[in-house]
Write an enzyme that holds these catalytic residues in place. Structure first.
Site, PDB file in Angstrom:
ATOM      1  CG  ASP A 126     -35.265  -3.512  38.151  1.00 19.87           C
ATOM      2  OD1 ASP A 126     -35.404  -4.739  38.023  1.00 19.87           O
ATOM      3  OD2 ASP A 126     -36.236  -2.726  38.226  1.00 19.87           O
TER       4      ASP A 126
ATOM      5  CD  GLU B 138     -43.325  -7.778  37.840  1.00 15.79           C
ATOM      6  OE1 GLU B 138     -42.813  -6.850  37.181  1.00 15.79           O
ATOM      7  OE2 GLU B 138     -43.625  -7.677  39.034  1.00 15.79           O
ATOM      8  CB  VAL B 139     -39.546  -9.379  32.122  1.00 10.61           C
ATOM      9  CG1 VAL B 139     -38.993  -9.276  30.704  1.00 10.61           C
ATOM     10  CG2 VAL B 139     -40.041  -8.023  32.610  1.00 10.61           C
TER      11      VAL B 139
ATOM     12  CG  HIS C 239     -34.834 -10.966  34.477  1.00 11.68           C
ATOM     13  ND1 HIS C 239     -35.901 -11.486  33.768  1.00 11.68           N
ATOM     14  CD2 HIS C 239     -35.349 -10.539  35.660  1.00 11.68           C
ATOM     15  CE1 HIS C 239     -37.006 -11.368  34.485  1.00 11.68           C
ATOM     16  NE2 HIS C 239     -36.697 -10.808  35.640  1.00 11.68           N
TER      17      HIS C 239
ATOM     18  CG  HIS D 204     -33.906  -9.431  39.960  1.00  9.09           C
ATOM     19  ND1 HIS D 204     -34.625  -8.260  39.811  1.00  9.09           N
ATOM     20  CD2 HIS D 204     -34.673 -10.403  39.415  1.00  9.09           C
ATOM     21  CE1 HIS D 204     -35.777  -8.516  39.200  1.00  9.09           C
ATOM     22  NE2 HIS D 204     -35.831  -9.816  38.953  1.00  9.09           N
TER      23      HIS D 204
HETATM   24  P1  AMP Z   1     -39.267 -10.255  37.381  1.00  8.55           P
HETATM   25  O1  AMP Z   1     -40.463 -10.107  38.259  1.00  8.55           O
HETATM   26  O2  AMP Z   1     -38.186 -11.107  37.989  1.00  8.55           O
HETATM   27  O3  AMP Z   1     -39.652 -10.712  35.986  1.00  8.55           O
HETATM   28  O4  AMP Z   1     -38.608  -8.815  37.299  1.00  8.55           O
HETATM   29  C1  AMP Z   1     -38.749  -7.946  36.208  1.00  8.55           C
HETATM   30  C2  AMP Z   1     -37.951  -6.709  36.545  1.00  8.55           C
HETATM   31  O5  AMP Z   1     -37.792  -5.966  35.353  1.00  8.55           O
HETATM   32  C3  AMP Z   1     -38.601  -5.782  37.565  1.00  8.55           C
HETATM   33  O6  AMP Z   1     -37.709  -5.617  38.675  1.00  8.55           O
HETATM   34  C4  AMP Z   1     -38.811  -4.477  36.790  1.00  8.55           C
HETATM   35  O7  AMP Z   1     -38.616  -3.319  37.584  1.00  8.55           O
HETATM   36  C5  AMP Z   1     -37.785  -4.610  35.688  1.00  8.55           C
HETATM   37  N1  AMP Z   1     -38.076  -3.861  34.471  1.00  8.55           N
HETATM   38  C6  AMP Z   1     -39.223  -3.835  33.770  1.00  8.55           C
HETATM   39  N2  AMP Z   1     -39.103  -3.047  32.692  1.00  8.55           N
HETATM   40  C7  AMP Z   1     -37.840  -2.575  32.710  1.00  8.55           C
HETATM   41  C8  AMP Z   1     -37.092  -1.696  31.845  1.00  8.55           C
HETATM   42  N3  AMP Z   1     -37.633  -1.151  30.755  1.00  8.55           N
HETATM   43  N4  AMP Z   1     -35.808  -1.421  32.171  1.00  8.55           N
HETATM   44  C9  AMP Z   1     -35.255  -1.954  33.284  1.00  8.55           C
HETATM   45  N5  AMP Z   1     -35.895  -2.795  34.112  1.00  8.55           N
HETATM   46  C10 AMP Z   1     -37.171  -3.097  33.837  1.00  8.55           C
END
Ligand code: AMP
Length: 127
Positions: free
Chosen positions: A35, A105-106, A110, A112
């Site tokens: 991450d 967020e993404v 995924h 964690h």
């Molecule tokens: P979520 O809130 O579960 O969608 O978590 C998204 C995660 O993606 C966060 O912990 C971010 O720090 C991580 N993240 C965003 N962009 C990147 C990237 N380019 N490479 C690695 N992790 C990322």
């Protein structure tokens, strides 16, 4: 409700090689990488290569091969990072956020994997 996958999300771009990542393990159907904003000494994200928005989407629509590959990748990450409880590691927290209330967020599924310190209580008490 249909799941609408955005092919421009950041993890899709990582999978296409458009932006870099710190890969821990790549398999036929999955990718594990650090991450970018670690919230623990170990903070690895495990993603399927297929276009799945959330965990439930993945569990519903992924093939048996993708599901098995993902699960085995999670196990290998726990082993590789030394988190595997019972094998000398002190354990980990696995989290997946989905949708608005999950504060995702993404929009590419995924998991964690967090560890290397006590992770505290599972969910904050405040709403
Ligand atoms: P979520 O809130 O579960 O969608 O978590 C998204 C995660 O993606 C966060 O912990 C971010 O720090 C991580 N993240 C965003 N962009 C990147 C990237 N380019 N490479 C690695 N992790 C990322």
């Amino acid at each position: 409700m249909p799941y609408v996958y955005d092919p421009q999300n950041i993890f899709a771009r990582i999978l296409r090689g458009e932006i870099p990542n710190r890969t821990v393990l790549e398999t036929a159907h999955s990718l594990a990488f650090h991450d970018i904003g670690p919230q623990a000494p170990v903070h690895v994200l495990v993603i399927p290569k297929g276009p799945y928005v959330t965990y439930d989407h993945f569990c519903r629509d992924a093939s048996d091969a993708e599901l098995a590959d993902f699960a085995r990748t999670v196990a290998r990450i726990c082993e590789m990072t030394g988190l595997q409880p019972g094998e000398g590691g002190l354990g980990f927290r696995a989290i997946t956020n989905a949708g608005e209330h999950g504060v995702q967020e993404v929009p590419h599924f995924h998991l964690h994997i967090l560890g290397g310190r006590p992770m505290g209580r599972m969910v904050a008490q405040s709403g």
